[in-house]
Design a protein around this motif. Structure first.
Motif, PDB file in Angstrom:
ATOM      1  N   GLU A 187       0.814  -1.221   0.000  1.00 25.18           N
ATOM      2  CA  GLU A 187       0.000   0.000   0.000  1.00 25.18           C
ATOM      3  C   GLU A 187       0.847   1.271   0.000  1.00 25.18           C
ATOM      4  O   GLU A 187       0.586   2.200  -0.768  1.00 25.18           O
ATOM      5  CB  GLU A 187      -0.928  -0.011   1.225  1.00 25.18           C
ATOM      6  CG  GLU A 187      -1.806   1.215   1.367  1.00 25.18           C
ATOM      7  CD  GLU A 187      -2.905   1.309   0.317  1.00 25.18           C
ATOM      8  OE1 GLU A 187      -3.372   2.431   0.062  1.00 25.18           O
ATOM      9  OE2 GLU A 187      -3.277   0.253  -0.248  1.00 25.18           O
ATOM     10  N   PHE A 188       1.863   1.324   0.850  1.00 19.27           N
ATOM     11  CA  PHE A 188       2.559   2.587   1.069  1.00 19.27           C
ATOM     12  C   PHE A 188       3.890   2.715   0.320  1.00 19.27           C
ATOM     13  O   PHE A 188       4.366   3.821   0.104  1.00 19.27           O
ATOM     14  CB  PHE A 188       2.768   2.812   2.569  1.00 19.27           C
ATOM     15  CG  PHE A 188       1.464   3.011   3.292  1.00 19.27           C
ATOM     16  CD1 PHE A 188       0.731   4.174   3.114  1.00 19.27           C
ATOM     17  CD2 PHE A 188       0.949   2.016   4.118  1.00 19.27           C
ATOM     18  CE1 PHE A 188      -0.489   4.360   3.756  1.00 19.27           C
ATOM     19  CE2 PHE A 188      -0.265   2.189   4.769  1.00 19.27           C
ATOM     20  CZ  PHE A 188      -0.991   3.365   4.584  1.00 19.27           C
ATOM     21  N   TYR A 189       4.480   1.579  -0.080  1.00 19.60           N
ATOM     22  CA  TYR A 189       5.716   1.644  -0.864  1.00 19.60           C
ATOM     23  C   TYR A 189       5.497   1.273  -2.323  1.00 19.60           C
ATOM     24  O   TYR A 189       6.418   1.335  -3.129  1.00 19.60           O
ATOM     25  CB  TYR A 189       6.784   0.715  -0.268  1.00 19.60           C
ATOM     26  CG  TYR A 189       7.301   1.132   1.093  1.00 19.60           C
ATOM     27  CD1 TYR A 189       7.599   2.458   1.378  1.00 19.60           C
ATOM     28  CD2 TYR A 189       7.508   0.173   2.087  1.00 19.60           C
ATOM     29  CE1 TYR A 189       8.093   2.829   2.628  1.00 19.60           C
ATOM     30  CE2 TYR A 189       7.999   0.533   3.337  1.00 19.60           C
ATOM     31  CZ  TYR A 189       8.286   1.871   3.596  1.00 19.60           C
ATOM     32  OH  TYR A 189       8.769   2.232   4.826  1.00 19.60           O
ATOM     33  N   GLY A 190       4.274   0.839  -2.638  1.00 19.28           N
ATOM     34  CA  GLY A 190       3.976   0.479  -4.028  1.00 19.28           C
ATOM     35  C   GLY A 190       4.616  -0.818  -4.476  1.00 19.28           C
ATOM     36  O   GLY A 190       4.749  -1.077  -5.679  1.00 19.28           O
ATOM     37  N   LEU A 191       5.005  -1.671  -3.530  1.00 17.21           N
ATOM     38  CA  LEU A 191       5.609  -2.965  -3.869  1.00 17.21           C
ATOM     39  C   LEU A 191       4.523  -3.909  -4.397  1.00 17.21           C
ATOM     40  O   LEU A 191       3.469  -4.043  -3.784  1.00 17.21           O
ATOM     41  CB  LEU A 191       6.260  -3.567  -2.619  1.00 17.21           C
ATOM     42  CG  LEU A 191       7.251  -4.711  -2.817  1.00 17.21           C
ATOM     43  CD1 LEU A 191       8.519  -4.206  -3.495  1.00 17.21           C
ATOM     44  CD2 LEU A 191       7.595  -5.351  -1.475  1.00 17.21           C
ATOM     45  N   LYS A 192       4.767  -4.551  -5.527  1.00  8.70           N
ATOM     46  CA  LYS A 192       3.804  -5.515  -6.059  1.00  8.70           C
ATOM     47  C   LYS A 192       3.935  -6.817  -5.275  1.00  8.70           C
ATOM     48  O   LYS A 192       5.027  -7.396  -5.208  1.00  8.70           O
ATOM     49  CB  LYS A 192       4.048  -5.761  -7.548  1.00  8.70           C
ATOM     50  CG  LYS A 192       3.625  -4.604  -8.434  1.00  8.70           C
ATOM     51  CD  LYS A 192       3.766  -4.965  -9.900  1.00  8.70           C
ATOM     52  CE  LYS A 192       3.322  -3.803 -10.775  1.00  8.70           C
ATOM     53  NZ  LYS A 192       3.474  -4.122 -12.222  1.00  8.70           N
ATOM     54  N   THR A 193       2.837  -7.259  -4.697  1.00 13.90           N
ATOM     55  CA  THR A 193       2.884  -8.441  -3.826  1.00 13.90           C
ATOM     56  C   THR A 193       1.677  -9.343  -4.054  1.00 13.90           C
ATOM     57  O   THR A 193       0.608  -8.887  -4.468  1.00 13.90           O
ATOM     58  CB  THR A 193       2.880  -8.031  -2.333  1.00 13.90           C
ATOM     59  OG1 THR A 193       1.624  -7.411  -2.011  1.00 13.90           O
ATOM     60  CG2 THR A 193       4.006  -7.055  -2.011  1.00 13.90           C
ATOM     61  N   VAL A 194       1.857 -10.625  -3.751  1.00  7.69           N
ATOM     62  CA  VAL A 194       0.737 -11.547  -3.632  1.00  7.69           C
ATOM     63  C   VAL A 194       1.052 -12.514  -2.495  1.00  7.69           C
ATOM     64  O   VAL A 194       2.202 -12.940  -2.317  1.00  7.69           O
ATOM     65  CB  VAL A 194       0.447 -12.301  -4.953  1.00  7.69           C
ATOM     66  CG1 VAL A 194       1.644 -13.128  -5.410  1.00  7.69           C
ATOM     67  CG2 VAL A 194      -0.782 -13.195  -4.804  1.00  7.69           C
ATOM     68  N   ILE A 195       0.042 -12.806  -1.688  1.00 12.43           N
ATOM     69  CA  ILE A 195       0.183 -13.699  -0.532  1.00 12.43           C
ATOM     70  C   ILE A 195      -0.608 -14.974  -0.798  1.00 12.43           C
ATOM     71  O   ILE A 195      -1.802 -14.914  -1.104  1.00 12.43           O
ATOM     72  CB  ILE A 195      -0.335 -13.009   0.747  1.00 12.43           C
ATOM     73  CG1 ILE A 195       0.561 -11.821   1.120  1.00 12.43           C
ATOM     74  CG2 ILE A 195      -0.437 -14.008   1.900  1.00 12.43           C
ATOM     75  CD1 ILE A 195      -0.053 -10.891   2.145  1.00 12.43           C
ATOM     76  N   ASN A 196       0.061 -16.120  -0.686  1.00 14.98           N
ATOM     77  CA  ASN A 196      -0.590 -17.424  -0.866  1.00 14.98           C
ATOM     78  C   ASN A 196      -0.642 -18.154   0.472  1.00 14.98           C
ATOM     79  O   ASN A 196       0.399 -18.518   1.015  1.00 14.98           O
ATOM     80  CB  ASN A 196       0.186 -18.265  -1.885  1.00 14.98           C
ATOM     81  CG  ASN A 196       0.204 -17.634  -3.259  1.00 14.98           C
ATOM     82  OD1 ASN A 196      -0.816 -17.550  -3.917  1.00 14.98           O
ATOM     83  ND2 ASN A 196       1.371 -17.152  -3.680  1.00 14.98           N
ATOM     84  N   ARG A 197      -1.858 -18.359   0.985  1.00 15.49           N
ATOM     85  CA  ARG A 197      -2.026 -19.132   2.215  1.00 15.49           C
ATOM     86  C   ARG A 197      -2.146 -20.603   1.843  1.00 15.49           C
ATOM     87  O   ARG A 197      -3.229 -21.099   1.534  1.00 15.49           O
ATOM     88  CB  ARG A 197      -3.264 -18.660   2.974  1.00 15.49           C
ATOM     89  CG  ARG A 197      -3.113 -17.287   3.582  1.00 15.49           C
ATOM     90  CD  ARG A 197      -4.402 -16.812   4.232  1.00 15.49           C
ATOM     91  NE  ARG A 197      -4.218 -15.499   4.858  1.00 15.49           N
ATOM     92  CZ  ARG A 197      -5.221 -14.703   5.237  1.00 15.49           C
ATOM     93  NH1 ARG A 197      -6.479 -15.109   5.056  1.00 15.49           N
ATOM     94  NH2 ARG A 197      -4.976 -13.533   5.795  1.00 15.49           N
ATOM     95  N   CYS A 198      -1.021 -21.295   1.881  1.00 11.78           N
ATOM     96  CA  CYS A 198      -0.968 -22.676   1.392  1.00 11.78           C
ATOM     97  C   CYS A 198      -1.437 -23.665   2.450  1.00 11.78           C
ATOM     98  O   CYS A 198      -1.130 -23.523   3.637  1.00 11.78           O
ATOM     99  CB  CYS A 198       0.452 -23.020   0.969  1.00 11.78           C
ATOM    100  SG  CYS A 198       1.082 -21.945  -0.348  1.00 11.78           S
ATOM    101  N   GLY A 199      -2.170 -24.661   2.004  1.00 11.18           N
ATOM    102  CA  GLY A 199      -2.508 -25.785   2.865  1.00 11.18           C
ATOM    103  C   GLY A 199      -1.289 -26.687   3.003  1.00 11.18           C
ATOM    104  O   GLY A 199      -0.152 -26.239   2.878  1.00 11.18           O
ATOM    105  N   VAL A 200      -1.497 -27.958   3.225  1.00 13.14           N
ATOM    106  CA  VAL A 200      -0.380 -28.898   3.373  1.00 13.14           C
ATOM    107  C   VAL A 200       0.236 -29.144   2.000  1.00 13.14           C
ATOM    108  O   VAL A 200      -0.415 -29.683   1.105  1.00 13.14           O
ATOM    109  CB  VAL A 200      -0.853 -30.230   3.993  1.00 13.14           C
ATOM    110  CG1 VAL A 200       0.315 -31.202   4.114  1.00 13.14           C
ATOM    111  CG2 VAL A 200      -1.486 -29.984   5.361  1.00 13.14           C
ATOM    112  N   ILE A 201       1.492 -28.716   1.830  1.00 15.52           N
ATOM    113  CA  ILE A 201       2.217 -28.943   0.576  1.00 15.52           C
ATOM    114  C   ILE A 201       3.068 -30.195   0.741  1.00 15.52           C
ATOM    115  O   ILE A 201       3.685 -30.400   1.783  1.00 15.52           O
ATOM    116  CB  ILE A 201       3.134 -27.745   0.241  1.00 15.52           C
ATOM    117  CG1 ILE A 201       2.351 -26.434   0.301  1.00 15.52           C
ATOM    118  CG2 ILE A 201       3.763 -27.925  -1.135  1.00 15.52           C
ATOM    119  CD1 ILE A 201       3.237 -25.200   0.256  1.00 15.52           C
ATOM    120  N   THR A 202       3.112 -31.013  -0.289  1.00 16.74           N
ATOM    121  CA  THR A 202       3.882 -32.247  -0.176  1.00 16.74           C
ATOM    122  C   THR A 202       4.377 -32.695  -1.545  1.00 16.74           C
ATOM    123  O   THR A 202       4.039 -32.088  -2.564  1.00 16.74           O
ATOM    124  CB  THR A 202       3.054 -33.354   0.505  1.00 16.74           C
ATOM    125  OG1 THR A 202       3.908 -34.444   0.836  1.00 16.74           O
ATOM    126  CG2 THR A 202       1.904 -33.819  -0.374  1.00 16.74           C
TER     127      THR A 202
END
Length: 353
Positions: A187-202
């Protein structure tokens, strides 16, 4: 394109790096890792063979970032991933890695105006709220129902608007705190981001332990003919999780990497979903079918600290936004891991047996 993958010698980081380099051979990929987790050292030769550049360093150290070249995107896949971490002593390593380490990653990305893809966890959702959800007990598993006391939950699983009030484990808390800071940078630095809330990865190359990587642990115990236990919830083995094959996660990260404007600022649940879920009891049956082995399984009725009865990922939002959904089945996952154990038995036996 130039990429930095943190936790790059870990299971997820190395899997993503090798797949990206295979599909985009002209990309320059750096993998940063402190090699703390046993077995991660096995990935160094795999990375080198794939043409990925390994950098021995620690995200807790700002100086280690100063030595890195500029990149276009950071994939933050580093973490102390154990739900039990910090519960039996000091949480310093956990907090310094999962929170302050993420801040160092963000500052590095900001310095080079790089995009930021963050691998978070379903463990940011509070334990008590999850444990008080309405469910039915089937013959082999616990199942969610549609009538629930809180929003963000249905027979499809847990959605992004699930309530966040309450304790969730120190691991989950550090990841949630990182999510909040990432949103500020966006929001404030203009950094492009995406957050992935991953389940159990295997998948193959995960060094499974009882507190993290239970899928590989379960298959390995069958493979090496050792003992397991159904722990908690009456010792019936009906506790249920969805599983995400790392190949399916790669397809999502690949899409996000090349369509970041579409997912910029988003928080997305990503897991196997109902279609790729199993209880421990059901997983045992698949392991028996794939390995041809049956092993003794003890029953322990008492629940473990920070455990949950049931977690399934609702992928509705991520699928609507990106078109992505998992393709690998539970049978696929067990078969892939079994082949990997067979092909690498000598190297894996001291770690997984």
């Amino acid at each position: 394109m130039k990429l930095l993958i943190t936790g790059g010698a870990g299971f997820v980081g190395s899997s993503l790096a090798i797949a990206l380099k295979k599909n985009y051979p002209d990309y320059t990929i750096y993998c940063l890792d402190n090699l703390k987790r046993r077995g991660s050292e096995l990935n160094i030769s795999r990375l080198k063979q794939a043409g990925v550049e390994f950098v021995h360093g620690d995200i807790r150290s700002k100086e280690d970032f100063d030595a890195l070249p500029a990149v276009d995107t950071v994939i933050e896949a580093s973490a102390e991933p154990s739900v039990l971490a910090g519960l039996d002593g000091t949480p310093d390593y956990l907090i310094n890695t999962n929170l302050f380490g993420t801040v160092n990653c963000l500052n590095y990305a900001l310095k080079h105006k790089a995009a930021f893809i963050f691998l978070s966890t379903s463990r940011i959702y509070p334990i008590k709220t999850l444990e008080t959800l309405n469910f039915k007990e089937g013959e082999t598993r616990f199942e969610l129902i549609d009538e629930q006391p809180v929003p963000g939950v249905s027979t499809k699983g847990i959605a992004e608007n699930f309530p966040l009030d309450g304790a969730r484990s120190l691991y989950g808390t550090t990841k949630l705190a990182s999510e909040l800071i990432i949103q500020e940078y966006n929001e404030f630095y203009g950094l492009k981001t995406v957050i992935n809330r991953c389940g159990v990865i295997t998948g193959p190359w995960q060094m499974g332990k009882i507190d993290q990587g239970v899928m590989v642990l379960w298959i390995a115990k069958h493979y090496f003919e050792q003992q397991l236990a159904y722990i908690g919830y009456g010792g019936t083995g009906k506790q249920t999780r969805d599983m995400l094959h790392v190949d399916d996660l790669y397809r999502l990260i690949d899409w996000q990497l090349h369509n970041l404007d579409t997912v910029n600022g988003e928080i997305l649940n990503a897991g196997g979903g109902v279609e790729c879920s199993a209880s421990l009891q059901e997983l045992t049956k698949i392991c028996q079918d794939v390995t041809g082995k049956t092993i003794p399984i003890r029953q322990v009725t008492e629940n473990r600290a920070a455990d949950i009865r049931l977690y399934i990922t609702d992928n509705t939002k991520v699928t609507a936004l990106t078109g992505w959904k998992p393709e690998k089945t539970m049978q696929d996952i067990v078969s892939d891991i079994h082949v990997w154990l067979d092909e690498n038995r000598a190297a894996l036996e001291p770690i997984l047996k």
